[in-house]
Design a protein around this motif. Structure first.
Motif, PDB file in Angstrom:
ATOM      1  N   PHE A  93       0.828  -1.213   0.000  1.00 22.25           N
ATOM      2  CA  PHE A  93       0.000   0.000   0.000  1.00 22.25           C
ATOM      3  C   PHE A  93       0.865   1.268   0.000  1.00 22.25           C
ATOM      4  O   PHE A  93       0.528   2.247  -0.669  1.00 22.25           O
ATOM      5  N   GLU A  94       1.977   1.215   0.713  1.00 23.60           N
ATOM      6  CA  GLU A  94       2.879   2.388   0.698  1.00 23.60           C
ATOM      7  C   GLU A  94       3.364   2.678  -0.708  1.00 23.60           C
ATOM      8  O   GLU A  94       3.453   3.837  -1.123  1.00 23.60           O
ATOM      9  N   ALA A  95       3.664   1.602  -1.442  1.00 28.85           N
ATOM     10  CA  ALA A  95       4.177   1.779  -2.809  1.00 28.85           C
ATOM     11  C   ALA A  95       3.169   2.514  -3.689  1.00 28.85           C
ATOM     12  O   ALA A  95       3.540   3.155  -4.663  1.00 28.85           O
ATOM     13  N   TYR A  96       1.891   2.397  -3.340  1.00 22.38           N
ATOM     14  CA  TYR A  96       0.859   3.058  -4.156  1.00 22.38           C
ATOM     15  C   TYR A  96       0.194   4.213  -3.400  1.00 22.38           C
ATOM     16  O   TYR A  96      -0.968   4.546  -3.623  1.00 22.38           O
ATOM     17  N   GLY A  97       0.946   4.796  -2.476  1.00 17.91           N
ATOM     18  CA  GLY A  97       0.541   6.083  -1.891  1.00 17.91           C
ATOM     19  C   GLY A  97      -0.291   6.015  -0.626  1.00 17.91           C
ATOM     20  O   GLY A  97      -0.785   7.045  -0.159  1.00 17.91           O
ATOM     21  N   ILE A  98      -0.450   4.822  -0.059  1.00 13.65           N
ATOM     22  CA  ILE A  98      -1.247   4.750   1.180  1.00 13.65           C
ATOM     23  C   ILE A  98      -0.337   4.494   2.375  1.00 13.65           C
ATOM     24  O   ILE A  98       0.224   3.408   2.537  1.00 13.65           O
ATOM     25  N   THR A  99      -0.203   5.510   3.195  1.00 10.36           N
ATOM     26  CA  THR A  99       0.576   5.353   4.415  1.00 10.36           C
ATOM     27  C   THR A  99      -0.400   4.963   5.518  1.00 10.36           C
ATOM     28  O   THR A  99      -1.513   5.483   5.582  1.00 10.36           O
ATOM     29  N   GLY A 100       0.048   4.056   6.369  1.00  4.17           N
ATOM     30  CA  GLY A 100      -0.844   3.592   7.435  1.00  4.17           C
ATOM     31  C   GLY A 100      -0.639   4.368   8.721  1.00  4.17           C
ATOM     32  O   GLY A 100       0.470   4.808   9.015  1.00  4.17           O
ATOM     33  N   GLN A 101      -1.744   4.542   9.458  1.00  6.97           N
ATOM     34  CA  GLN A 101      -1.617   5.051  10.829  1.00  6.97           C
ATOM     35  C   GLN A 101      -2.212   4.008  11.757  1.00  6.97           C
ATOM     36  O   GLN A 101      -3.294   3.475  11.509  1.00  6.97           O
ATOM     37  N   GLU A 102      -1.468   3.725  12.830  1.00  2.21           N
ATOM     38  CA  GLU A 102      -1.920   2.685  13.751  1.00  2.21           C
ATOM     39  C   GLU A 102      -2.904   3.266  14.753  1.00  2.21           C
ATOM     40  O   GLU A 102      -2.638   4.283  15.385  1.00  2.21           O
ATOM     41  N   LYS A 103      -4.077   2.630  14.836  1.00  2.00           N
ATOM     42  CA  LYS A 103      -4.998   3.016  15.911  1.00  2.00           C
ATOM     43  C   LYS A 103      -4.826   1.969  17.002  1.00  2.00           C
ATOM     44  O   LYS A 103      -3.769   1.381  17.101  1.00  2.00           O
ATOM     45  N   THR A 104      -5.837   1.746  17.800  1.00  4.80           N
ATOM     46  CA  THR A 104      -5.658   0.812  18.914  1.00  4.80           C
ATOM     47  C   THR A 104      -5.282  -0.597  18.445  1.00  4.80           C
ATOM     48  O   THR A 104      -5.689  -1.030  17.369  1.00  4.80           O
ATOM     49  N   LEU A 105      -4.538  -1.289  19.275  1.00  3.40           N
ATOM     50  CA  LEU A 105      -4.263  -2.720  19.117  1.00  3.40           C
ATOM     51  C   LEU A 105      -3.727  -3.128  17.748  1.00  3.40           C
ATOM     52  O   LEU A 105      -4.129  -4.137  17.181  1.00  3.40           O
ATOM     53  N   GLY A 106      -2.839  -2.308  17.186  1.00  3.31           N
ATOM     54  CA  GLY A 106      -2.182  -2.664  15.919  1.00  3.31           C
ATOM     55  C   GLY A 106      -3.009  -2.420  14.671  1.00  3.31           C
ATOM     56  O   GLY A 106      -2.580  -2.739  13.557  1.00  3.31           O
ATOM     57  N   GLN A 107      -4.213  -1.863  14.827  1.00  2.00           N
ATOM     58  CA  GLN A 107      -5.088  -1.675  13.655  1.00  2.00           C
ATOM     59  C   GLN A 107      -4.554  -0.566  12.753  1.00  2.00           C
ATOM     60  O   GLN A 107      -4.356   0.557  13.195  1.00  2.00           O
ATOM     61  N   LEU A 108      -4.352  -0.905  11.475  1.00  2.00           N
ATOM     62  CA  LEU A 108      -3.779   0.068  10.537  1.00  2.00           C
ATOM     63  C   LEU A 108      -4.855   0.617   9.594  1.00  2.00           C
ATOM     64  O   LEU A 108      -5.583  -0.154   8.968  1.00  2.00           O
ATOM     65  N   PHE A 109      -4.928   1.946   9.538  1.00  2.00           N
ATOM     66  CA  PHE A 109      -5.875   2.652   8.656  1.00  2.00           C
ATOM     67  C   PHE A 109      -5.066   3.574   7.751  1.00  2.00           C
ATOM     68  O   PHE A 109      -4.003   4.039   8.141  1.00  2.00           O
ATOM     69  N   PRO A 110      -5.597   3.924   6.561  1.00  2.83           N
ATOM     70  CA  PRO A 110      -4.908   4.927   5.749  1.00  2.83           C
ATOM     71  C   PRO A 110      -4.899   6.274   6.482  1.00  2.83           C
ATOM     72  O   PRO A 110      -5.887   6.617   7.131  1.00  2.83           O
ATOM     73  N   VAL A 111      -3.790   6.989   6.377  1.00  2.00           N
ATOM     74  CA  VAL A 111      -3.690   8.314   7.015  1.00  2.00           C
ATOM     75  C   VAL A 111      -4.831   9.214   6.535  1.00  2.00           C
ATOM     76  O   VAL A 111      -5.373  10.016   7.286  1.00  2.00           O
ATOM     77  N   SER A 112      -5.222   9.042   5.274  1.00  2.21           N
ATOM     78  CA  SER A 112      -6.303   9.863   4.716  1.00  2.21           C
ATOM     79  C   SER A 112      -7.655   9.547   5.353  1.00  2.21           C
ATOM     80  O   SER A 112      -8.608  10.301   5.189  1.00  2.21           O
ATOM     81  N   ASN A 113      -7.729   8.395   6.076  1.00  2.00           N
ATOM     82  CA  ASN A 113      -8.995   7.922   6.650  1.00  2.00           C
ATOM     83  C   ASN A 113     -10.045   7.625   5.588  1.00  2.00           C
ATOM     84  O   ASN A 113     -11.245   7.630   5.879  1.00  2.00           O
ATOM     85  N   LYS A 114      -9.605   7.373   4.359  1.00  2.00           N
ATOM     86  CA  LYS A 114     -10.580   7.148   3.278  1.00  2.00           C
ATOM     87  C   LYS A 114     -10.418   5.749   2.682  1.00  2.00           C
ATOM     88  O   LYS A 114      -9.428   5.459   1.999  1.00  2.00           O
ATOM     89  N   ALA A 115     -11.450   4.928   2.885  1.00  2.00           N
ATOM     90  CA  ALA A 115     -11.424   3.573   2.311  1.00  2.00           C
ATOM     91  C   ALA A 115     -11.382   3.638   0.787  1.00  2.00           C
ATOM     92  O   ALA A 115     -10.836   2.747   0.139  1.00  2.00           O
ATOM     93  N   LYS A 116     -11.936   4.696   0.219  1.00  2.00           N
ATOM     94  CA  LYS A 116     -11.964   4.752  -1.254  1.00  2.00           C
ATOM     95  C   LYS A 116     -10.550   4.852  -1.840  1.00  2.00           C
ATOM     96  O   LYS A 116     -10.326   4.426  -2.968  1.00  2.00           O
ATOM     97  N   ASP A 117      -9.607   5.336  -1.054  1.00  2.00           N
ATOM     98  CA  ASP A 117      -8.222   5.362  -1.534  1.00  2.00           C
ATOM     99  C   ASP A 117      -7.685   3.941  -1.719  1.00  2.00           C
ATOM    100  O   ASP A 117      -6.868   3.680  -2.601  1.00  2.00           O
ATOM    101  N   VAL A 118      -8.130   3.035  -0.851  1.00  2.31           N
ATOM    102  CA  VAL A 118      -7.682   1.639  -0.942  1.00  2.31           C
ATOM    103  C   VAL A 118      -8.243   1.011  -2.224  1.00  2.31           C
ATOM    104  O   VAL A 118      -7.525   0.360  -2.981  1.00  2.31           O
ATOM    105  N   VAL A 119      -9.526   1.235  -2.472  1.00  4.25           N
ATOM    106  CA  VAL A 119     -10.131   0.673  -3.690  1.00  4.25           C
ATOM    107  C   VAL A 119      -9.465   1.276  -4.927  1.00  4.25           C
ATOM    108  O   VAL A 119      -9.183   0.568  -5.904  1.00  4.25           O
ATOM    109  N   ALA A 120      -9.163   2.578  -4.860  1.00  6.42           N
ATOM    110  CA  ALA A 120      -8.561   3.260  -6.019  1.00  6.42           C
ATOM    111  C   ALA A 120      -7.204   2.654  -6.387  1.00  6.42           C
ATOM    112  O   ALA A 120      -6.839   2.600  -7.566  1.00  6.42           O
TER     113      ALA A 120
END
Ligand SMILES: Cc1cc2nc3c(=O)[nH]c(=O)nc-3n(C[C@H](O)[C@H](O)[C@H](O)COP(=O)(O)OP(=O)(O)OC[C@H]3O[C@@H](n4cnc5c(N)ncnc54)[C@H](O)[C@@H]3O)c2cc1C
Length: 404
Positions: A93-120
């Motif tokens: 995901f980093e290679a395609y522009g999605i940096t992760g941010q860790e929330k509780t208990l190791g859960q990784l979300f895109p920094v943008s907080n947008k799931a549509k970025d993952v689909v894109a």
């Protein structure tokens, strides 16, 4: 029925489902120079990714290992997780522009907080790699005739038959019909005489009915940090009271390990000992009413709700041995017998699925049917809440792509 036969000689495989597993499989196959056709019932790819994690997509968990998955064969997922690790997910995901941010208990979300970025990431890679995605295309059946699979589809309302040498079933589980869920994976497996491990909604809220229901209803909206357990497993997270029963992360987690008719136990004060706390408090504040003391530990609303189960109007100094035993048992071993669960429309995943006995753990190819692969949620590998299910979907998609 208007059925045309179309020979898809230019595709190496047909992938059923443009969800997490199918999209990863299509992209990874593309990296290896293989052409696939992805068939998707919905009018766009990645419907579940888009709504996942409250629209933010918890796309992996930094601590994912086989331990956070249930299956009739708990070792089955290990090979896929060795071939595609959490590190691989993060790097991909980093290679395609999605940096992760860790929330509780190791859960990784895109920094943008947008799931549509993952689909894109997937739709644009499929475009670049020339992988076709046909939306509004429902697969109705798959049969193998000789060495070739016949895939019966309904595309934009008309029926067609496609031919393929290899088929990937990445059509997901039963939860949330309005997001495209069908039983196709299970149907294909059954028709081919493959075993199915018993399926049920999982990561799902639990309901309370009958005389106890109003007690839960009065607390609707209240959330408490607890330890929830049964004789299989234990989770420490929040529970949420609702009009119809219990929800919140700890309840969703235990729901995957709960069977109808069983009790669930809740420690309402997991990191403290109520007997010690009361003992200390009664030395300094013996005249304090139990109700007020419990309200200080939780909320007044919760303390008042507990007052039909506790000697709440006694002061601490006058609590006797029996009172203390009742308090300890209620606070540290609160018992609940759910009436049921909220069903597939409210479940995050399906437990069970195509039996792991039927698949090679190394390739995810069906042992009885060469050329047919199963990945993602339709397989009997079910993760905890917290990004684990996507990790399985990505890993299984990757593994299948290596073997097309
Ligand atoms: C509300 C919600 C939130 C979630 N949040 C998270 C989260 O944050 N993190 C996490 O790890 N997991 C989460 N999950 C679980 C996760 O979404 C799934 O485990 C994952 O999507 C499974 O991937 P899959 O590719 O196997 O199936 P899916 O992603 O469900 O994809 C299957 C696809 O196949 C299509 N399909 C089905 N039948 C047919 C057919 N007959 N013909 C053509 N196409 C068909 C479906 O339309 C669908 O697009 C969540 C689930 C829900 C319901």
């Amino acid at each position: 029925m208007d059925t045309k036969l179309a020979k898809q000689t230019d595709f190496d495989a047909i992938i059923i489902g443009a969800g997490a597993c199918g999209l990863m499989c299509a992209v990874q196959a593309g990296f290896l120079g293989k052409r696939v056709l992805v068939l998707e019932k919905n009018d766009r790819p990645g419907a579940k990714i888009l709504i996942s994690g409250g629209g933010r997509c918890n796309y992996t968990n930094l601590y994912a290992s086989a331990q956070q998955f249930s299956s009739q064969n708990e070792h089955f997922c290990k090979s896929a997780f060795a071939q595609w690790t959490v590190e691989d997910t993060v790097t991909f995901f980093e290679a395609y522009g999605i940096t992760g941010q860790e929330k509780t208990l190791g859960q990784l979300f895109p920094v943008s907080n947008k799931a549509k970025d993952v689909v894109a990431v997937f739709t644009s890679l499929c475009d670049d790699l020339g992988q076709e995605i046909w939306c509004d295309t429902e697969v109705e059946d798959v049969v193998k005739v000789g060495d070739v699979f016949q895939v019966a589809i309904n595309r934009h309302g008309s029926n067609r038959l496609l031919l393929a040498n290899k088929v990937v079933v990445a059509s997901g589980g039963l939860p949330i019909q309005k997001l495209g869920a069908t039983d196709l994976g299970l149907r294909i497996a059954r028709k081919l005489d493959m075993k199915i491990s018993e399926t049920a909604p999982a990561l799902v809220p639990l309901t309370i009915t009958g005389k106890d229901q109003p007690w839960y209803e009065q607390l609707s909206g209240n959330s408490i940090y607890c330890r929830v357990w049964n004789d299989r497993i234990s989770f420490e997270e929040n529970i949420l009271f609702t009009h119809w029963g219990l929800s919140g992360p700890a309840i969703l987690q235990i729901s995957s390990y709960w069977r109808p008719g069983e009790w669930v136990y809740i420690d309402l004060l997991p990191n403290q000992n109520i007997a010690d706390l009361i003992q200390q408090e009664r030395v300094e504040n013996g005249k304090k009413m139990l109700l007020n003391y419990i309200a200080g530990l939780f909320t007044r609303k919760f303390a008042e709700a507990l007052s039909d189960k506790l000697p709440s109007y006694k002061n601490l100094a006058s609590l006797n041995k029996q009172d203390l035993e009742n308090i300890i048992s209620l606070i540290h071993q609160f018992k609940v017998k759910p009436a049921g669960d909220k069903g597939y429309d409210k479940a995050e995943v399906m437990r069970g699925g195509v039996s792991t006995d039927e698949l090679s753990s190394k390739t995810l190819e069906a042992k009885k049917v060469p050329g047919l692969f199963f990945g993602g949620e339709c397989v009997d590998v079910t993760g905890w809440l917290g990004g684990y299910n996507f990790q399985w979907a990505w890993a299984s998609g990757f593994v299948i792509a290596q073997n097309l």
